[in-house]
Design a protein around this motif. Structure first.
Motif, PDB file in Angstrom:
ATOM      1  N   ASN A 149      -9.022   6.941   0.388  1.00  0.00           N
ATOM      2  CA  ASN A 149      -8.979   5.568  -0.279  1.00  0.00           C
ATOM      3  C   ASN A 149      -7.663   4.862  -0.202  1.00  0.00           C
ATOM      4  OD1 ASN A 149      -8.383   7.981  -2.028  1.00  0.00           O
ATOM      5  ND2 ASN A 149      -7.223   6.727  -2.889  1.00  0.00           N
ATOM      6  N   TYR A 150      -7.704   3.973  -0.699  1.00  0.00           N
ATOM      7  CA  TYR A 150      -6.427   2.961  -0.819  1.00  0.00           C
ATOM      8  C   TYR A 150      -5.890   3.245  -2.036  1.00  0.00           C
ATOM      9  CZ  TYR A 150      -8.446  -0.093   2.913  1.00  0.00           C
ATOM     10  OH  TYR A 150      -8.937  -0.467   3.825  1.00  0.00           O
ATOM     11  N   SER A 160      -2.448  10.465  -2.768  1.00  0.00           N
ATOM     12  CA  SER A 160      -3.723  10.832  -2.009  1.00  0.00           C
ATOM     13  C   SER A 160      -3.706  12.306  -1.790  1.00  0.00           C
ATOM     14  CB  SER A 160      -3.982  10.099  -0.746  1.00  0.00           C
ATOM     15  OG  SER A 160      -5.310  10.517  -0.368  1.00  0.00           O
ATOM     16  N   PHE A 173       0.840  -1.168  -0.006  1.00  0.00           N
ATOM     17  CA  PHE A 173      -0.081   0.051  -0.064  1.00  0.00           C
ATOM     18  C   PHE A 173       0.910   1.348   0.067  1.00  0.00           C
ATOM     19  CE2 PHE A 173      -2.951  -3.059   1.870  1.00  0.00           C
ATOM     20  CZ  PHE A 173      -4.133  -2.683   0.904  1.00  0.00           C
ATOM     21  N   GLU A 194     -14.280  -4.344  -3.037  1.00  0.00           N
ATOM     22  CA  GLU A 194     -13.246  -3.406  -3.189  1.00  0.00           C
ATOM     23  C   GLU A 194     -13.736  -2.801  -4.711  1.00  0.00           C
ATOM     24  OE1 GLU A 194      -9.506  -5.085  -3.627  1.00  0.00           O
ATOM     25  OE2 GLU A 194      -9.392  -5.593  -1.388  1.00  0.00           O
ATOM     26  N   TYR A 215      -6.131   2.539  -7.419  1.00  0.00           N
ATOM     27  CA  TYR A 215      -6.876   3.610  -6.279  1.00  0.00           C
ATOM     28  C   TYR A 215      -8.224   2.737  -6.206  1.00  0.00           C
ATOM     29  CZ  TYR A 215      -3.965   7.526  -7.700  1.00  0.00           C
ATOM     30  OH  TYR A 215      -2.764   8.293  -7.809  1.00  0.00           O
ATOM     31  N   GLN A 226      -2.788   1.010  -3.961  1.00  0.00           N
ATOM     32  CA  GLN A 226      -2.228  -0.110  -3.868  1.00  0.00           C
ATOM     33  C   GLN A 226      -1.353  -0.685  -5.079  1.00  0.00           C
ATOM     34  OE1 GLN A 226      -4.622  -3.813  -3.921  1.00  0.00           O
ATOM     35  NE2 GLN A 226      -3.537  -4.654  -2.313  1.00  0.00           N
ATOM     36  N   ASN A 246     -11.778   2.087  -3.128  1.00  0.00           N
ATOM     37  CA  ASN A 246     -12.544   2.113  -1.851  1.00  0.00           C
ATOM     38  C   ASN A 246     -13.327   0.730  -1.450  1.00  0.00           C
ATOM     39  OD1 ASN A 246     -12.499   4.936  -3.167  1.00  0.00           O
ATOM     40  ND2 ASN A 246     -12.526   5.200  -1.071  1.00  0.00           N
ATOM     41  N   CYS A 258      -1.747  10.714   4.203  1.00  0.00           N
ATOM     42  CA  CYS A 258      -0.664  10.625   2.907  1.00  0.00           C
ATOM     43  C   CYS A 258       0.368  11.573   3.095  1.00  0.00           C
ATOM     44  CB  CYS A 258      -1.572  10.511   1.591  1.00  0.00           C
ATOM     45  SG  CYS A 258      -0.261  10.084   0.457  1.00  0.00           S
ATOM     46  N   GLU A 284      -3.514   4.657   2.639  1.00  0.00           N
ATOM     47  CA  GLU A 284      -4.728   3.900   3.126  1.00  0.00           C
ATOM     48  C   GLU A 284      -5.788   4.679   3.834  1.00  0.00           C
ATOM     49  OE1 GLU A 284      -3.750  -0.139   5.162  1.00  0.00           O
ATOM     50  OE2 GLU A 284      -1.669   0.711   5.145  1.00  0.00           O
TER      51      GLU A 284
END
Length: 200
Positions: A97-98, A85, A42, A71, A63, A100, A65, A50, A45
């Motif tokens: 949001n993530y 972010s 990641f 997911e 990206y 990854q 959520n 960030c 998160e």
């Protein structure tokens, strides 16, 4: 990719925003870090501030959520693109949001602390201020284009856009990620792909 090579890719990649002379570049390099994310690692998160802007030297990220345990992929970034972010980076509020890594990914990093140091440096302040503004514009344009496509185009048209301008997404991304990106189910994506193959 070796560190110096990644820095050279970064320098070339951000030349669309700003260019540095050799003296400035030597100063900038003192404020850059290298970071490697393993696949599924990641970058950001939810609930965590960030504190970095990344430039993807190699690899890709998504990206997403999580809603009701599912997911939902909203965007992808690839080589020679910025990743952050950015709202969280600027406001110092937790990310929403993530982000990854979809594969092993190497990044050139500007931390929030180092960005502030460069903004305070008399030789770098003007260009880094410009970089920050243009990076914000970059994210705004990406967001507006994404929203416009959902309003004005059908899922099939959005998929054809990917085929025409984003083939590496098609080649490198799992199909269920692409379906979420298009705002449809994987079953609907399969139907669209069959229709296009029959028409080809």
């Amino acid at each position: 990719m070796e560190g110096q090579e990644a820095l050279a890719v970064f320098r070339k990649g951000i030349s669309k925003f700003i260019e540095f002379n050799e003296v400035e570049w030597s100063l900038v390099c003192q404020h850059l870090d290298l970071k490697k994310l393993r696949k599924k690692g990641f970058f950001a998160e939810p609930g965590v501030v960030c504190s970095e802007i990344g430039f993807i030297a190699t690899g890709s990220v998504r990206y997403f959520n999580v809603k009701d345990g599912e997911e939902i992929t909203g965007y992808f970034s690839f080589e020679n693109e910025l990743v952050s972010s950015y709202r969280s980076f600027l406001t110092r509020e937790p990310s929403l949001n993530y982000i990854q890594a979809l594969e092993d990914t190497q990044l050139v990093i500007i931390s929030y602390k180092n960005m502030q140091a460069m903004l305070a440096h008399p030789m770098l302040a003007y260009k880094m201020e410009r970089f920050g503004r243009l990076a914000a514009e970059y994210y705004l344009i990406c967001y507006e284009e994404r929203m416009s496509s959902f309003i004005t185009k059908t899922p099939e048209e959005r998929y054809l856009d990917l085929l025409n301008t984003g083939r590496e997404i098609i080649q490198r991304m799992p199909q269920h990620y692409i379906a979420h990106f298009l705002g449809i189910t994987p079953v609907s994506l399969s139907r669209i792909r069959r229709r296009i193959m029959r028409a080809a």
